[in-house]
Design a protein around this motif. Structure first.
Motif, PDB file in Angstrom:
ATOM      1  N   THR A  22       2.305   3.486  -0.346  1.00 33.68           N
ATOM      2  CA  THR A  22       2.452   2.232   0.065  1.00 33.68           C
ATOM      3  C   THR A  22       1.753   1.296  -0.698  1.00 33.68           C
ATOM      4  O   THR A  22       1.101   1.921  -1.615  1.00 33.68           O
ATOM      5  N   ASP A  23       1.957   0.121  -0.822  1.00 33.41           N
ATOM      6  CA  ASP A  23       1.478  -0.961  -1.688  1.00 33.41           C
ATOM      7  C   ASP A  23      -0.363  -0.700  -1.741  1.00 33.41           C
ATOM      8  O   ASP A  23      -0.863  -0.877  -2.767  1.00 33.41           O
ATOM      9  N   GLU A  24      -0.658  -0.775  -0.683  1.00 30.46           N
ATOM     10  CA  GLU A  24      -2.274  -0.407  -0.352  1.00 30.46           C
ATOM     11  C   GLU A  24      -2.654   0.844  -1.155  1.00 30.46           C
ATOM     12  O   GLU A  24      -3.769   0.553  -1.468  1.00 30.46           O
ATOM     13  N   GLN A  25      -1.909   1.650  -0.868  1.00 24.70           N
ATOM     14  CA  GLN A  25      -2.395   3.027  -1.506  1.00 24.70           C
ATOM     15  C   GLN A  25      -2.332   2.959  -2.814  1.00 24.70           C
ATOM     16  O   GLN A  25      -3.216   3.202  -3.694  1.00 24.70           O
ATOM     17  N   CYS A  80      -1.942  10.237   0.444  1.00 23.46           N
ATOM     18  CA  CYS A  80      -0.569   9.877  -0.362  1.00 23.46           C
ATOM     19  C   CYS A  80      -0.187  10.994  -0.981  1.00 23.46           C
ATOM     20  O   CYS A  80      -0.726  12.006  -1.303  1.00 23.46           O
ATOM     21  N   ASP A 138       6.974   8.177  -0.824  1.00 22.84           N
ATOM     22  CA  ASP A 138       6.350   6.950  -1.596  1.00 22.84           C
ATOM     23  C   ASP A 138       4.966   6.469  -1.068  1.00 22.84           C
ATOM     24  O   ASP A 138       4.842   6.482   0.179  1.00 22.84           O
TER      25      ASP A 138
END
Length: 189
Positions: free
Chosen positions: A33-36, A22, A31
């Motif tokens: 991700t939401d999970e990261q 990330c 950018d």
């Protein structure tokens, strides 16, 4: 040491390759991700738990200051906002002063005192540093503890026991007093 170093080492220990790619770790402008972001936030919370645990249980952070009592009382908030435990209270001559701690204040029969106390460690941020233990604790030990907390929270109990063992053994090694051995003088027989 920086928070980023500890979290990167923790992600490596946990085998989180997708998190290591990330933008926080690579330095790119991509950018996340939401999970990261969720995983990174969870690791940061776990790191804060470990730093708090170390500062209260293994390597206390000591502070000293001169304080003035009003009518034999002093508000605890006037000492420090991060106050954990009072170690000693001494007068001008270095003699211990007896005191009592109440809900929000200290009561002592004095007007002036020199106080020694311990504090909670400051919370870590993603862009910040961990200054409290930079000399005494290696980033590897903090990463062990962070991995342990993460595994406990994620219900990975077998992995958590392995990281807990490494974490506790490293802390015990660091917190044990290391001093030179003094041999007795030789005597004539």
């Amino acid at each position: 040491m920086s928070t980023k170093q500890v979290l990167e080492l923790t992600a490596t220990f946990l085998g989180k390759e997708e998190l290591l790619n990330c933008s926080y770790f690579t330095g790119t402008s991509d950018d996340m991700t939401d999970e990261q972001e969720k995983e990174l936030d969870m690791l940061l919370r776990c790191l804060n738990l470990v730093v708090s645990d170390i500062s209260t249980e293994y390597l206390p952070i000591y502070r000293e200051k001169d304080i003035t009592f009003t009518d034999g009382q002093l508000m605890l908030s006037d000492i420090d906002t991060d106050l954990f435990q009072i170690v000693s209270l001494k007068d001008h001559y270095g003699n211990n002063i007896r005191f009592r701690i109440f809900d929000s204040h200290i009561s002592a029969n004095t007007n002036y005192a020199h106080i020694t106390y311990t504090v909670f460690a400051k919370n870590c941020t993603l862009g910040g540093d961990i200054d409290e233990f930079s000399v005494k604790i290696l980033d590897r030990v903090l990463a062990y503890g962070t991995a342990m907390e993460y595994c406990f929270i994620s219900s990975l109990f077998d992995d958590a026991q392995i990281w807990e063992s490494r974490y506790k053994n490293s802390l015990l090694t660091l917190s044990s007093k290391k001093h030179s051995v003094v041999m007795p003088k030789r005597r004539w027989m």
